[in-house]
Design a protein around this motif. Structure first.
Motif, short mmCIF file in Angstrom:
data_model
loop_
_atom_site.label_atom_id
_atom_site.label_comp_id
_atom_site.label_asym_id
_atom_site.label_seq_id
_atom_site.Cartn_x
_atom_site.Cartn_y
_atom_site.Cartn_z
N GLU A 20 0.83 -1.20 0.00
CA GLU A 20 0.00 0.00 0.00
C GLU A 20 0.87 1.25 0.00
O GLU A 20 2.00 1.25 0.48
N LYS A 21 0.30 2.35 -0.53
CA LYS A 21 1.06 3.59 -0.65
C LYS A 21 1.45 4.16 0.71
O LYS A 21 2.50 4.77 0.83
N ASN A 22 0.62 3.93 1.74
CA ASN A 22 0.99 4.47 3.05
C ASN A 22 2.23 3.77 3.60
O ASN A 22 3.02 4.38 4.31
N MET A 23 2.44 2.50 3.27
CA MET A 23 3.64 1.80 3.70
C MET A 23 4.86 2.31 2.94
O MET A 23 5.95 2.43 3.52
N ALA A 44 5.17 5.34 1.97
CA ALA A 44 5.45 6.62 2.61
C ALA A 44 6.24 6.43 3.90
O ALA A 44 7.14 7.21 4.20
N VAL A 45 5.92 5.39 4.66
CA VAL A 45 6.68 5.08 5.88
C VAL A 45 8.12 4.74 5.51
O VAL A 45 9.06 5.23 6.16
N TYR A 46 8.31 3.92 4.49
CA TYR A 46 9.66 3.59 4.04
C TYR A 46 10.42 4.84 3.60
O TYR A 46 11.61 4.98 3.88
N LYS A 57 10.05 7.90 4.67
CA LYS A 57 10.45 8.67 5.86
C LYS A 57 11.66 8.06 6.54
O LYS A 57 12.42 8.75 7.22
#
Length: 80
Positions: free
Chosen positions: A57-60, A62-64, A66
């Motif tokens: 997922e795109k939110n994961m 984004a976490v990567y 960061k």
């Protein structure tokens, strides 16, 4: 052995690029711990990192991002 065992080697060798291969069976906790430890080290945090792995997922992603992953490639990688 494991991803955490590679951190001292990354710091001592200081490579131009680190490619992280994420498997579907890789526990997310260990991956995030690895990325946090690399990001928190003043020498290793300057090394660019890219990752390859399954569709996530795109939110994961984004976490990567960061935590220092500059590009995420979905496997299998297709070259145009």
């Amino acid at each position: 052995q494991g991803k955490l065992d590679s951190i001292p080697k990354i710091i001592s060798i200081f490579p131009d690029l680190v490619i992280v291969d994420i498997q579907e069976e890789t526990p997310m906790d260990s991956m995030l711990e690895f990325l946090k430890r690399v990001k928190n080290d003043p020498n290793a945090s300057r090394i660019p990192m890219i990752a390859t792995g399954p569709l996530i997922e795109k939110n994961m992603i984004a976490v990567y991002a960061k935590l220092g992953i500059q590009k995420y490639f979905v496997k299998p990688i297709k070259f145009d």
